[in-house]
Structures are given as C-alpha cells and as structure tokens.
Motif scaffolding. Structure first.
Motif, PDB file in Angstrom:
ATOM      1  N   LEU A   1     -20.141 -15.762  15.452  1.00 17.91           N
ATOM      2  CA  LEU A   1     -19.185 -14.495  15.634  1.00 17.91           C
ATOM      3  C   LEU A   1     -19.722 -13.418  15.689  1.00 17.91           C
ATOM      4  CD1 LEU A   1     -16.216 -15.744  13.392  1.00 17.91           C
ATOM      5  CD2 LEU A   1     -16.125 -15.873  16.039  1.00 17.91           C
ATOM      6  N   GLY A   2     -20.891 -13.251  15.041  1.00 16.67           N
ATOM      7  CA  GLY A   2     -21.543 -12.098  14.919  1.00 16.67           C
ATOM      8  C   GLY A   2     -20.858 -11.063  13.907  1.00 16.67           C
ATOM      9  N   THR A   3     -20.356 -11.781  13.327  1.00 16.14           N
ATOM     10  CA  THR A   3     -19.487 -11.099  11.885  1.00 16.14           C
ATOM     11  C   THR A   3     -19.105 -12.079  10.909  1.00 16.14           C
ATOM     12  OG1 THR A   3     -17.733  -9.596  11.322  1.00 16.14           O
ATOM     13  CG2 THR A   3     -17.185 -11.308  13.024  1.00 16.14           C
ATOM     14  N   ASP A   4     -19.157 -11.703   9.593  1.00 11.58           N
ATOM     15  CA  ASP A   4     -18.839 -12.891   8.388  1.00 11.58           C
ATOM     16  C   ASP A   4     -17.231 -12.960   8.326  1.00 11.58           C
ATOM     17  OD1 ASP A   4     -21.488 -12.943   7.924  1.00 11.58           O
ATOM     18  OD2 ASP A   4     -21.474 -11.421   6.546  1.00 11.58           O
ATOM     19  N   PRO A   5     -16.807 -14.073   8.507  1.00  6.77           N
ATOM     20  CA  PRO A   5     -15.515 -14.737   8.185  1.00  6.77           C
ATOM     21  C   PRO A   5     -15.309 -14.697   6.890  1.00  6.77           C
ATOM     22  CG  PRO A   5     -16.828 -16.705   8.987  1.00  6.77           C
ATOM     23  CD  PRO A   5     -17.811 -15.230   9.205  1.00  6.77           C
ATOM     24  N   SER A   6     -13.885 -14.245   6.491  1.00  5.64           N
ATOM     25  CA  SER A   6     -13.782 -14.170   4.975  1.00  5.64           C
ATOM     26  C   SER A   6     -12.270 -14.741   4.598  1.00  5.64           C
ATOM     27  CB  SER A   6     -13.670 -12.786   4.632  1.00  5.64           C
ATOM     28  OG  SER A   6     -12.587 -12.087   5.201  1.00  5.64           O
ATOM     29  N   ARG A   7     -12.184 -14.896   3.477  1.00  5.16           N
ATOM     30  CA  ARG A   7     -10.667 -15.633   3.036  1.00  5.16           C
ATOM     31  C   ARG A   7     -10.247 -16.781   3.619  1.00  5.16           C
ATOM     32  NH1 ARG A   7      -6.534 -10.692   3.383  1.00  5.16           N
ATOM     33  NH2 ARG A   7      -7.999 -10.022   5.193  1.00  5.16           N
ATOM     34  N   PRO A   8     -11.079 -17.727   3.493  1.00  4.76           N
ATOM     35  CA  PRO A   8     -10.800 -19.230   4.278  1.00  4.76           C
ATOM     36  C   PRO A   8      -9.533 -19.942   3.571  1.00  4.76           C
ATOM     37  CG  PRO A   8     -12.751 -19.381   2.787  1.00  4.76           C
ATOM     38  CD  PRO A   8     -12.317 -17.969   2.844  1.00  4.76           C
ATOM     39  N   VAL A   9      -8.812 -20.399   4.342  1.00  9.33           N
ATOM     40  CA  VAL A   9      -7.690 -21.099   4.114  1.00  9.33           C
ATOM     41  C   VAL A   9      -8.018 -22.571   4.527  1.00  9.33           C
ATOM     42  CG1 VAL A   9      -5.399 -21.431   3.857  1.00  9.33           C
ATOM     43  CG2 VAL A   9      -6.006 -19.149   3.759  1.00  9.33           C
ATOM     44  N   ASP A  10      -7.919 -23.568   3.659  1.00  6.45           N
ATOM     45  CA  ASP A  10      -7.909 -25.014   4.218  1.00  6.45           C
ATOM     46  C   ASP A  10      -6.691 -25.284   4.752  1.00  6.45           C
ATOM     47  OD1 ASP A  10      -8.422 -27.781   4.224  1.00  6.45           O
ATOM     48  OD2 ASP A  10      -8.926 -27.976   2.325  1.00  6.45           O
ATOM     49  N   LEU A  11      -6.888 -25.699   6.223  1.00  2.00           N
ATOM     50  CA  LEU A  11      -5.797 -26.308   6.824  1.00  2.00           C
ATOM     51  C   LEU A  11      -5.779 -27.721   6.831  1.00  2.00           C
ATOM     52  CD1 LEU A  11      -6.024 -23.886  10.134  1.00  2.00           C
ATOM     53  CD2 LEU A  11      -4.700 -23.622   7.886  1.00  2.00           C
ATOM     54  N   GLY A  12      -6.361 -28.604   6.306  1.00  2.00           N
ATOM     55  CA  GLY A  12      -6.223 -29.950   5.990  1.00  2.00           C
ATOM     56  C   GLY A  12      -7.404 -30.871   6.361  1.00  2.00           C
ATOM     57  N   GLY A  13      -7.702 -30.832   7.625  1.00  2.00           N
ATOM     58  CA  GLY A  13      -8.837 -31.608   8.229  1.00  2.00           C
ATOM     59  C   GLY A  13      -8.589 -33.024   8.149  1.00  2.00           C
ATOM     60  N   SER A  14      -9.716 -33.907   7.943  1.00  2.00           N
ATOM     61  CA  SER A  14      -9.290 -35.228   7.800  1.00  2.00           C
ATOM     62  C   SER A  14     -10.602 -35.776   7.241  1.00  2.00           C
ATOM     63  CB  SER A  14      -9.440 -35.799   9.215  1.00  2.00           C
ATOM     64  OG  SER A  14     -10.743 -35.628  10.033  1.00  2.00           O
ATOM     65  N   THR A  15     -10.951 -37.144   7.084  1.00  2.00           N
ATOM     66  CA  THR A  15     -12.151 -37.628   6.449  1.00  2.00           C
ATOM     67  C   THR A  15     -13.375 -37.361   7.209  1.00  2.00           C
ATOM     68  OG1 THR A  15     -11.864 -39.639   7.717  1.00  2.00           O
ATOM     69  CG2 THR A  15     -10.933 -39.536   5.623  1.00  2.00           C
ATOM     70  N   ARG A  16     -13.156 -36.910   8.548  1.00  2.00           N
ATOM     71  CA  ARG A  16     -14.313 -36.485   9.412  1.00  2.00           C
ATOM     72  C   ARG A  16     -14.653 -35.035   9.466  1.00  2.00           C
ATOM     73  NH1 ARG A  16     -11.123 -40.012  11.844  1.00  2.00           N
ATOM     74  NH2 ARG A  16      -9.838 -38.267  12.901  1.00  2.00           N
ATOM     75  N   SER A  17     -13.675 -34.230   8.975  1.00  2.00           N
ATOM     76  CA  SER A  17     -13.586 -32.856   9.144  1.00  2.00           C
ATOM     77  C   SER A  17     -12.932 -31.770   8.305  1.00  2.00           C
ATOM     78  CB  SER A  17     -13.246 -32.332  10.595  1.00  2.00           C
ATOM     79  OG  SER A  17     -11.687 -32.593  10.710  1.00  2.00           O
ATOM     80  N   THR A  18     -13.515 -30.611   8.066  1.00  2.00           N
ATOM     81  CA  THR A  18     -12.971 -29.804   7.327  1.00  2.00           C
ATOM     82  C   THR A  18     -12.664 -28.445   8.381  1.00  2.00           C
ATOM     83  OG1 THR A  18     -14.575 -30.043   5.336  1.00  2.00           O
ATOM     84  CG2 THR A  18     -13.230 -27.791   5.746  1.00  2.00           C
ATOM     85  N   VAL A  19     -11.191 -28.051   8.224  1.00  2.00           N
ATOM     86  CA  VAL A  19     -10.614 -27.135   8.986  1.00  2.00           C
ATOM     87  C   VAL A  19     -10.116 -26.012   8.263  1.00  2.00           C
ATOM     88  CG1 VAL A  19      -9.003 -26.632  10.868  1.00  2.00           C
ATOM     89  CG2 VAL A  19      -9.860 -28.828  10.703  1.00  2.00           C
TER      90      VAL A  19
END
Length: 366
Positions: A12-30
C-alpha cells in the motif's frame, strides 16, 4: 500479525493499523485494517502449504480478471497475501435468509441469481486469462502440474472414487453399473458450457450492498459447467451450511433468473431438454460430493456450522439430498443407491425433515 501488516504496508505504501479479524478459514487470515488516509482495506493472508497456495493463486487470479468481487489493490506471492478494497459491513444473503423478511429474502436470492448469471455469461472468453494469471501467482506445482487449478483437477472423478470406497467400507452394496453411470455423468458434465465462478457462491459469501450484490471469497475460482453453478439455485446451495428448503416456486424463480442471463452466452440453454438434463446431472454430481463430505461425520449428528444459528444438522442435509437424488430416474444405479442409503443408513436416525429458511417460516410461507 506483524508480518502480515508489514507485507500489506509494503503493497500500500503506508502502514495499515487497527486490524480487526473478519474470520478467515483454516487456509487464511482475513483482517480489516485502517489506512493513513482514514479509510479501510481488507488484507487476506494465506497459510503456507499446498492448500493455502492453491487458494491464494485461485483468489488472486480470479480477482485479477476484474469480472466480480472487490477491487484487488495489491498482491505479494511470497507471503502469500493480497489486499482488497473494503466492501464494508453489509449484510450477507445468509443474514437475510436467516432473518424475518420474506420479501427481502426473495429480492436477495434474485439479485444473487442474476449476478451469478451475468458473471457467467460475461466470462466465457476469459478461461485462458484465468489459467495465465493462476500460473503467474504460483499455481505450478513441483512436478509441473497446475497445483491451483480447481477446474483442471476433475474433482467429480475424485469424489466418485471416494464414494465407492466409502460405500464399501460402510457395507452398502452398490448396484451393478453405478461406477460406469457416475463416470458417464462426470465425463458429460465436466466441460459442458464452461463459465467462470468464484467457486464458493454460498449465501455468506454474497454481500447485499446499497450498490447491489457483491461477491466475496474467490479461493476456489475456476471455470466449470454452467450447470454446476445453476444447481445451486435448484438444490439450493449445493455445498453450503446455509441450506434449507425454499417455498414452492421460489427455487424455480431464481433458477429462471440465472438461466435468462446465461442464455445470452449459450443460446442452446434455452432448449428445455438441454437445460433439464444438465441440471439433473449437476444435482447428481453435487449429491455425490455431499455424501463423501458428510457421511463419515454422521455417526453422531451435529450442526453444519460451528457458530451460526439456526442451521441444519448433517443428517438433515444428507437426508434431504438423498431424497432428491432418489428421484433422478434417468440414473437407475444412482437412484437405487440413494434409496438403499435412505433405507439402511437413515432408518435409525429419527431425523426431522430439513426445515424451511427462517425468513419464510416466520410468516408461514411454504
């Protein structure tokens, strides 16, 4: 988490912040993350290993086509990870179907069917593009095979082999000709009127936004027979936990909405005999898939989803699928197998029938 945010920041060229877990799966983190400009993005990081790599390559390739889904903002195949535009917190089709408004449920279903149909019709010339993009994002395995290619794996043939082994293990005698009949279904349907699909078009992967229906989750993006997608209208939702009964006429209405869109790409689908034969082959294929998926897990019954309620049980869904498939008289060996399963497996279950979707049940619509 730190590694994911750092990789996303590089894209992104900028640091993302305040991550909120949206669930994902056994294969992924969202994660939903804030950006320096005050907006938000969705970051999806995939697990290492064959399944994670396959899901990543399919999703990155599917979104890169630009046919549907959120805008793809960046891809890092080394993590692997992708950053998408945030579509917000709109309700899903599952939320509407599990709610109490039947009109909203019908509108959502029709929007879903039309949206999938338009996507299918508009994609028929992009198959080579998807294969090229999948290879770019790491879809080639150690032996040169396309490890991420969901449409090239012939999963139906794999499920047929698994079904025959499962029935033998359970002591269910299979009628003569079952293997040949299923092989014929697989051979016929495999490349029949191919169209693009995100792969998992279940209700919880469809957002109902002010701008209309938006599809998410492209981990199984592929080209497959239009009938395998259309069968989601009839069954409904061939591979999903959010599978209940629809009121009389509603399944037919959403199937027709889908069909009207795809006829533009394949005029032959306007012929009733062509359409009905293809759908019934797809119902047979998905029933094999569901049986392989659920039968080994029915020694004890349980809900189809860990947290969502209401939700059918494994036995309820299998019972419903087997009853429907037992009426596919053009496949005599399959129908005899389904009836045998109903007699020998479900006889002691004392399982109530699959209920209707709550949105229709609240007003007694059946």
């Amino acid at each position: 988490m730190e590694m994911i945010l750092h990789a996303a920041g590089e894209l992104l060229g900028t640091d993302p912040s305040r991550p909120v877990d949206l669930g994902g799966s056994t294969r992924s983190t969202v994660l939903r993350c804030r950006t320096a400009l005050g907006g938000s993005v969705v970051v999806k990081s995939f697990r290492d290993g064959p399944e994670g790599r396959r899901a990543f390559a399919s999703e990155a390739a599917g979104l890169s086509l630009g046919l549907a889904g959120p805008e793809l903002l960046g891809v890092d195949a080394s993590v692997p990870l992708l950053v998408m535009a945030d579509l917000g917190s709109a309700p899903t089709l599952a939320d509407v179907l599990l709610g109490d408004d039947p009109e909203a449920a019908v509108e959502g279903l029709l929007a879903w069917a039309r949206g999938l149909g338009r996507l299918a019709a508009g994609s028929v010339h992009r198959r080579a593009d998807l294969a090229r993009l999948r290879a770019r994002y790491g879809g080639v395995g150690e032996n040169g095979e396309n490890a991420a290619s969901g449409d090239e794996e012939r999963w139906i043939a794999q499920r047929i082999t698994a079904l025959l082994a499962l029935l033998a293990e359970a002591g269910i005698m299979t009628p003569e000709g079952l293997a040949e009949e299923l092989a014929e279904i697989e051979t016929t349907i495999w490349d029949e009127y191919p169209v693009f699909t995100p792969g998992d078009t279940c209700p919880d992967n469809n957002l109902i936004t002010p701008e209309g229906l938006r599809l998410i989750d492209f981990e199984a993006a592929c080209f497959q027979s239009v009938f395998l997608t259309a069968a989601y209208c009839r069954m409904p939702f061939s591979t999903c936990w959010c599978a209940f009964r629809l009121p009389a006429g509603v399944a037919e209405k959403i199937e027709q909405a889908f069909r009207l869109e795809v006829v533009a790409a394949y005029p032959a689908l306007a012929e009733e005999a062509v359409w009905q034969a293809g759908i019934r082959r797809a119902v047979a294929a998905w029933t094999v898939n569901t049986t392989v998926w659920l039968l080994p897990r029915t020694a004890e019954d349980g809900p189809l989803h860990r947290t969502r309620r209401p939700v059918p049980t494994r036995r309820q869904l299998l019972l419903h699928r087997w009853e429907a498939a037992s009426a596919l008289e053009e496949f005599p060996a399959l129908t005899r197998t389904m009836r045998r399963l109903l007699r020998e497996v479900t006889g002691n279950w004392e399982t109530p029938p699959l209920p209707g979707y709550p949105a229709f049940e609240t007003r007694g619509i059946r």
